[in-house]
Motif scaffolding. Structure first.
Motif, PDB file in Angstrom:
ATOM      1  N   LYS A  42     -31.820   4.364  30.508  1.00  0.00           N
ATOM      2  CA  LYS A  42     -32.974   5.142  30.088  1.00  0.00           C
ATOM      3  C   LYS A  42     -32.481   6.248  29.162  1.00  0.00           C
ATOM      4  CE  LYS A  42     -36.501   3.524  32.626  1.00  0.00           C
ATOM      5  NZ  LYS A  42     -37.804   3.101  32.073  1.00  0.00           N
ATOM      6  N   PHE A  43     -33.381   6.758  28.293  1.00  0.00           N
ATOM      7  CA  PHE A  43     -32.928   7.772  27.351  1.00  0.00           C
ATOM      8  C   PHE A  43     -32.411   9.018  28.051  1.00  0.00           C
ATOM      9  CE2 PHE A  43     -33.062  11.122  24.208  1.00  0.00           C
ATOM     10  CZ  PHE A  43     -32.424  10.499  23.145  1.00  0.00           C
ATOM     11  N   LYS A  44     -32.991   9.360  29.186  1.00  0.00           N
ATOM     12  CA  LYS A  44     -32.528  10.549  29.918  1.00  0.00           C
ATOM     13  C   LYS A  44     -31.064  10.440  30.319  1.00  0.00           C
ATOM     14  CE  LYS A  44     -34.379   8.727  34.287  1.00  0.00           C
ATOM     15  NZ  LYS A  44     -35.406   8.936  35.325  1.00  0.00           N
ATOM     16  N   ASN A  45     -30.526   9.202  30.329  1.00  0.00           N
ATOM     17  CA  ASN A  45     -29.120   9.001  30.678  1.00  0.00           C
ATOM     18  C   ASN A  45     -28.180   9.331  29.527  1.00  0.00           C
ATOM     19  OD1 ASN A  45     -30.373   6.135  32.315  1.00  0.00           O
ATOM     20  ND2 ASN A  45     -29.646   7.964  33.386  1.00  0.00           N
ATOM     21  N   ILE A  46     -28.723   9.685  28.353  1.00  0.00           N
ATOM     22  CA  ILE A  46     -27.881  10.006  27.204  1.00  0.00           C
ATOM     23  C   ILE A  46     -26.896  11.121  27.547  1.00  0.00           C
ATOM     24  CG2 ILE A  46     -29.523  11.686  26.230  1.00  0.00           C
ATOM     25  CD1 ILE A  46     -27.348   9.275  24.179  1.00  0.00           C
ATOM     26  N   ILE A  47     -27.290  12.018  28.433  1.00  0.00           N
ATOM     27  CA  ILE A  47     -26.438  13.144  28.805  1.00  0.00           C
ATOM     28  C   ILE A  47     -25.136  12.677  29.433  1.00  0.00           C
ATOM     29  CG2 ILE A  47     -27.485  13.464  31.103  1.00  0.00           C
ATOM     30  CD1 ILE A  47     -27.235  16.515  30.605  1.00  0.00           C
ATOM     31  N   ASP A  48     -25.152  11.514  30.096  1.00  0.00           N
ATOM     32  CA  ASP A  48     -23.950  10.982  30.734  1.00  0.00           C
ATOM     33  C   ASP A  48     -22.932  10.477  29.717  1.00  0.00           C
ATOM     34  OD1 ASP A  48     -25.148  11.451  33.233  1.00  0.00           O
ATOM     35  OD2 ASP A  48     -26.109   9.471  33.211  1.00  0.00           O
ATOM     36  N   TYR A  49     -23.368  10.285  28.476  1.00  0.00           N
ATOM     37  CA  TYR A  49     -22.490   9.748  27.436  1.00  0.00           C
ATOM     38  C   TYR A  49     -22.078  10.817  26.428  1.00  0.00           C
ATOM     39  CZ  TYR A  49     -23.705   5.255  29.399  1.00  0.00           C
ATOM     40  OH  TYR A  49     -23.864   4.191  30.262  1.00  0.00           O
ATOM     41  N   LEU A  50     -22.492  12.051  26.697  1.00  0.00           N
ATOM     42  CA  LEU A  50     -22.099  13.185  25.862  1.00  0.00           C
ATOM     43  C   LEU A  50     -21.092  14.032  26.627  1.00  0.00           C
ATOM     44  CD1 LEU A  50     -25.657  14.216  24.591  1.00  0.00           C
ATOM     45  CD2 LEU A  50     -24.001  12.728  23.446  1.00  0.00           C
ATOM     46  N   ASP A  51     -20.079  14.506  25.931  1.00  0.00           N
ATOM     47  CA  ASP A  51     -19.010  15.285  26.558  1.00  0.00           C
ATOM     48  C   ASP A  51     -19.089  16.752  26.160  1.00  0.00           C
ATOM     49  OD1 ASP A  51     -17.934  12.886  27.626  1.00  0.00           O
ATOM     50  OD2 ASP A  51     -16.890  12.501  25.729  1.00  0.00           O
ATOM     51  N   GLU A  52     -18.619  17.613  27.016  1.00  0.00           N
ATOM     52  CA  GLU A  52     -18.520  19.028  26.689  1.00  0.00           C
ATOM     53  C   GLU A  52     -17.741  19.200  25.386  1.00  0.00           C
ATOM     54  OE1 GLU A  52     -16.829  23.232  28.610  1.00  0.00           O
ATOM     55  OE2 GLU A  52     -16.764  21.369  29.771  1.00  0.00           O
ATOM     56  N   LEU A 188     -34.666  18.166  28.665  1.00  0.00           N
ATOM     57  CA  LEU A 188     -33.454  17.373  28.436  1.00  0.00           C
ATOM     58  C   LEU A 188     -32.490  18.133  27.525  1.00  0.00           C
ATOM     59  CD1 LEU A 188     -31.766  14.826  28.706  1.00  0.00           C
ATOM     60  CD2 LEU A 188     -33.143  13.778  26.875  1.00  0.00           C
ATOM     61  N   LEU A 189     -33.005  18.772  26.500  1.00  0.00           N
ATOM     62  CA  LEU A 189     -32.142  19.548  25.607  1.00  0.00           C
ATOM     63  C   LEU A 189     -31.476  20.699  26.357  1.00  0.00           C
ATOM     64  CD1 LEU A 189     -34.278  19.645  22.344  1.00  0.00           C
ATOM     65  CD2 LEU A 189     -32.009  18.624  22.594  1.00  0.00           C
ATOM     66  N   ASN A 190     -32.204  21.335  27.257  1.00  0.00           N
ATOM     67  CA  ASN A 190     -31.615  22.413  28.060  1.00  0.00           C
ATOM     68  C   ASN A 190     -30.513  21.886  28.966  1.00  0.00           C
ATOM     69  OD1 ASN A 190     -33.191  24.482  26.990  1.00  0.00           O
ATOM     70  ND2 ASN A 190     -34.818  24.209  28.506  1.00  0.00           N
ATOM     71  N   ARG A 191     -30.722  20.723  29.578  1.00  0.00           N
ATOM     72  CA  ARG A 191     -29.698  20.128  30.438  1.00  0.00           C
ATOM     73  C   ARG A 191     -28.460  19.761  29.629  1.00  0.00           C
ATOM     74  NH1 ARG A 191     -34.079  16.879  32.222  1.00  0.00           N
ATOM     75  NH2 ARG A 191     -32.951  14.944  31.723  1.00  0.00           N
ATOM     76  N   ILE A 192     -28.682  19.294  28.405  1.00  0.00           N
ATOM     77  CA  ILE A 192     -27.565  18.949  27.520  1.00  0.00           C
ATOM     78  C   ILE A 192     -26.756  20.195  27.176  1.00  0.00           C
ATOM     79  CG2 ILE A 192     -27.075  18.253  25.122  1.00  0.00           C
ATOM     80  CD1 ILE A 192     -29.292  16.111  25.486  1.00  0.00           C
ATOM     81  N   ARG A 193     -27.439  21.275  26.828  1.00  0.00           N
ATOM     82  CA  ARG A 193     -26.735  22.525  26.502  1.00  0.00           C
ATOM     83  C   ARG A 193     -26.004  23.079  27.722  1.00  0.00           C
ATOM     84  NH1 ARG A 193     -31.946  23.736  23.891  1.00  0.00           N
ATOM     85  NH2 ARG A 193     -31.774  23.333  21.654  1.00  0.00           N
ATOM     86  N   ASP A 194     -26.617  22.954  28.905  1.00  0.00           N
ATOM     87  CA  ASP A 194     -25.979  23.444  30.132  1.00  0.00           C
ATOM     88  C   ASP A 194     -24.676  22.704  30.425  1.00  0.00           C
ATOM     89  OD1 ASP A 194     -27.997  25.270  30.521  1.00  0.00           O
ATOM     90  OD2 ASP A 194     -29.081  24.064  32.003  1.00  0.00           O
ATOM     91  N   LYS A 195     -24.538  21.509  29.904  1.00  0.00           N
ATOM     92  CA  LYS A 195     -23.316  20.725  30.099  1.00  0.00           C
ATOM     93  C   LYS A 195     -22.213  21.152  29.133  1.00  0.00           C
ATOM     94  CE  LYS A 195     -21.674  15.943  30.563  1.00  0.00           C
ATOM     95  NZ  LYS A 195     -22.009  14.504  30.475  1.00  0.00           N
ATOM     96  N   GLY A 196     -22.540  22.041  28.200  1.00  0.00           N
ATOM     97  CA  GLY A 196     -21.532  22.499  27.238  1.00  0.00           C
ATOM     98  C   GLY A 196     -21.559  21.743  25.926  1.00  0.00           C
ATOM     99  N   ILE A 197     -22.654  21.050  25.677  1.00  0.00           N
ATOM    100  CA  ILE A 197     -22.810  20.308  24.422  1.00  0.00           C
ATOM    101  C   ILE A 197     -23.573  21.188  23.444  1.00  0.00           C
ATOM    102  CG2 ILE A 197     -23.854  18.264  23.369  1.00  0.00           C
ATOM    103  CD1 ILE A 197     -23.510  17.291  26.556  1.00  0.00           C
TER     104      ILE A 197
END
Length: 341
Positions: A42-52, A188-197
């Protein structure tokens, strides 16, 4: 390389007619551009494929109600305008149907004369340069008279105009949405930024390059239409810092990709600037800065399909599209997404 090499068979039923209820619930095909390996998420899983340390580069252009319907004075026939580029002031480059009835110095009337277009010239490729005349504020008149310029393959009426805008759209001027960005929610963008992306925003106003088909047999002979872009110092600094620290530069959409590759230096840096780009990226192109791409599924034999083939490899892309058809992914503007990593 031949245009026909980029043909694939797509059942009409797979062309998405409306967006999914929740943006980030779209399907996501993950394609490894080195191995050709494919995963389905699912698109929401994109965060799992992005690294800090990675940097997402997003196009913050906003679609204007760029489709207008008017008529010649004293005539009942309908004449359609599609606004493409704001050249300066009230002068615009437009697509016109039927074009044979709209030649200089013809005037076209919209909304009983609330807006009048004076045709100044016919350009190579058939577009018209027009100057608009009106009283008041142009954008307010356009909001009143214009329609969202949905692609012709979308037959259903859009209930919520904001669904053809990204949640981060800001700079008005596009004739079409940068559709890869439609899958992102603010959460989703906030969760991505919180991961250090990191996230960096540039602007490219989508124009005729999106609509014009490839009509030549050899793709090298195709000429892209120019589109206006702006990249701020803030965005350039974020991108360059991420690159310097070995983060991946992941463009969201082909419009972000074309802008980045237009402005990138030979050593993989970007400089703040604004201008027009007609860059055409197809297999054999040597990418200067883009490492990965989030994108939708594109039309057969289109310049966008050629661009993604340049990044992932033509065989990998055509195989991924074959599998996407078999798995009944949703295609084009309101369709599902692919991440080329």
């Amino acid at each position: 390389m031949k245009t026909k090499d980029f043909y694939y068979d797509l059942p009409e039923g797979l062309i998405a007619q409306h967006p999914v209820l929740n943006r980030e619930e779209s399907r996501l095909l993950i394609l490894d551009n080195e191995t050709g390996n494919i995963e389905h998420k699912k698109f929401k899983n994109i965060i799992d494929y992005l690294d800090e340390g990675d940097c997402l580069v997003l196009n913050d252009t906003r679609v204007i109600p760029a489709r207008l319907f008017g008529n010649r004075e004293g005539k009942d026939e309908k004449i359609e305008f599609l606004l493409l580029n704001n050249i300066e002031g009230d002068r615009w480059e437009t697509l016109v149907k039927p074009g044979k009835k709209v030649k200089p110095p013809r005037k076209i009337y919209f909304g009983d004369g609330l807006l009048i277009a004076e045709v100044l010239s016919i350009e190579e490729g058939g577009t018209r340069i027009v100057e608009f005349h009106y009283d008041g504020i142009f954008q307010e008149i356009l909001d009143k008279l214009g329609e969202m310029p949905l692609p012709p393959y979308i037959k259903e009426k859009l209930k919520d105009k904001e669904r053809y805008q990204t949640v981060y759209s800001r700079c008005e001027g596009s004739a079409a949405a940068p559709t890869a960005g439609l899958h992102f929610t603010k959460d989703l963008l906030n969760r991505i930024r919180d991961k250090g992306i990191k996230t960096a925003f540039l602007t490219l106003h989508v124009g005729l390059g999106t609509f014009r088909p490839v009509k030549v047999d050899n793709i090298e002979e195709h000429h892209m239409h120019s589109e206006y872009y702006e990249v701020s110092k803030e965005a350039a600094d974020i991108i360059n810092k991420a690159k310097m620290e070995s983060g991946r530069i992941i463009s969201v959409g082909t419009t972000s990709t074309r802008t980045l590759e237009t402005i990138a230096t030979s050593d993989g840096k970007v400089l703040p600037q604004k201008g027009w780009t007609d860059i055409f990226i197809y297999p054999g192109y040597d990418f200067k800065i883009v490492d990965g791409l989030i994108t939708n599924f594109h039309l057969p034999e289109s310049t966008l399909l050629m661009l993604v083939s340049a990044l992932a490899g033509k065989d990998n892309i055509m195989n991924a599209y074959k599998i996407a058809v078999e798995k009944k992914y949703r295609f084009f503007s309101f369709g599902d997404a692919m991440f080329i990593k």
